[in-house]
Design a protein around this motif. Structure first.
Motif, PDB file in Angstrom:
ATOM      1  N   LYS A  31      10.560   4.756  92.131  1.00 33.88           N
ATOM      2  CA  LYS A  31      11.655   4.579  91.166  1.00 33.88           C
ATOM      3  C   LYS A  31      12.008   3.113  90.966  1.00 33.88           C
ATOM      4  O   LYS A  31      12.638   2.762  89.974  1.00 33.88           O
ATOM      5  N   GLY A  32      11.629   2.278  91.918  1.00 37.51           N
ATOM      6  CA  GLY A  32      11.782   0.846  91.726  1.00 37.51           C
ATOM      7  C   GLY A  32      13.002   0.227  92.368  1.00 37.51           C
ATOM      8  O   GLY A  32      13.836   0.880  92.999  1.00 37.51           O
ATOM      9  N   LEU A  33      13.089  -1.078  92.158  1.00 36.49           N
ATOM     10  CA  LEU A  33      14.094  -1.897  92.805  1.00 36.49           C
ATOM     11  C   LEU A  33      15.523  -1.464  92.491  1.00 36.49           C
ATOM     12  O   LEU A  33      16.364  -1.403  93.393  1.00 36.49           O
ATOM     13  N   ASP A  34      15.815  -1.155  91.241  1.00 34.80           N
ATOM     14  CA  ASP A  34      17.189  -0.782  90.887  1.00 34.80           C
ATOM     15  C   ASP A  34      17.675   0.433  91.663  1.00 34.80           C
ATOM     16  O   ASP A  34      18.824   0.479  92.109  1.00 34.80           O
ATOM     17  N   THR A  35      16.810   1.409  91.851  1.00 29.55           N
ATOM     18  CA  THR A  35      17.182   2.610  92.605  1.00 29.55           C
ATOM     19  C   THR A  35      17.420   2.270  94.071  1.00 29.55           C
ATOM     20  O   THR A  35      18.381   2.747  94.682  1.00 29.55           O
ATOM     21  N   LEU A  37      18.321  -0.673  95.271  1.00 23.86           N
ATOM     22  CA  LEU A  37      19.569  -1.445  95.328  1.00 23.86           C
ATOM     23  C   LEU A  37      20.793  -0.543  95.201  1.00 23.86           C
ATOM     24  O   LEU A  37      21.814  -0.754  95.878  1.00 23.86           O
ATOM     25  N   LYS A  38      20.699   0.451  94.354  1.00 25.82           N
ATOM     26  CA  LYS A  38      21.804   1.400  94.195  1.00 25.82           C
ATOM     27  C   LYS A  38      22.071   2.127  95.517  1.00 25.82           C
ATOM     28  O   LYS A  38      23.221   2.302  95.916  1.00 25.82           O
ATOM     29  N   LYS A  39      21.005   2.527  96.210  1.00 26.02           N
ATOM     30  CA  LYS A  39      21.171   3.203  97.506  1.00 26.02           C
ATOM     31  C   LYS A  39      21.816   2.276  98.530  1.00 26.02           C
ATOM     32  O   LYS A  39      22.698   2.693  99.290  1.00 26.02           O
ATOM     33  N   LEU A  73      14.437  -1.761 101.328  1.00 23.48           N
ATOM     34  CA  LEU A  73      14.500  -2.886 100.394  1.00 23.48           C
ATOM     35  C   LEU A  73      13.606  -4.033 100.864  1.00 23.48           C
ATOM     36  O   LEU A  73      12.832  -4.591 100.074  1.00 23.48           O
ATOM     37  N   GLN A  77      10.173  -5.516  99.013  1.00 25.73           N
ATOM     38  CA  GLN A  77      10.048  -6.926  98.653  1.00 25.73           C
ATOM     39  C   GLN A  77       8.963  -7.631  99.484  1.00 25.73           C
ATOM     40  O   GLN A  77       8.855  -8.852  99.445  1.00 25.73           O
TER      41      GLN A  77
END
Length: 105
Positions: A31-35, A37-39, A73, A77
């Motif tokens: 789902k990628g970085l935004d998902t 970061l949201k978690k 995360l 990265q």
């Protein structure tokens, strides 16, 4: 680095190639970085709420979730927990004020 952190970091690396339909971590990567970061943000907020409620057991539970998602995360990265530990080691023995002053130089 603790053995548990090493093991967890290895598993998180392995999950990068796992099927997102069979692995929660693989689904986060897909789902990628935004998902991710949201978690991390959700877990940080849940710690705040647990602490405000004075629920020590819940603070521990939510801290584990935050640490876990922070490790996800880092892996996403291409960073490892040993880098965070190295940074903490660098700061060890410095007062918070000294460490902050060094950042501003």
């Amino acid at each position: 680095m603790s053995e548990l952190l090493q093991q967890l970091a290895q598993v998180l690396e392995q999950r990068k190639t796992a099927d997102p339909n069979e692995s929660y971590v693989a689904s986060l990567y897909a789902k990628g970085l935004d998902t991710i970061l949201k978690k991390v943000g959700e877990e940080a907020t849940e710690i705040v709420i647990a602490a405000k409620n004075g629920d020590a057991e819940q603070v521990i539970y939510e801290t584990a979730d935050l640490w876990f998602h922070s490790l996800v995360l880092l892996a996403h990265q291409d960073l490892g927990p040993e880098l965070v530990l190295k940074e903490l080691e660098r700061r060890f023995g410095l007062s918070g004020l000294e460490e902050k002053a060094q950042r501003n130089q």
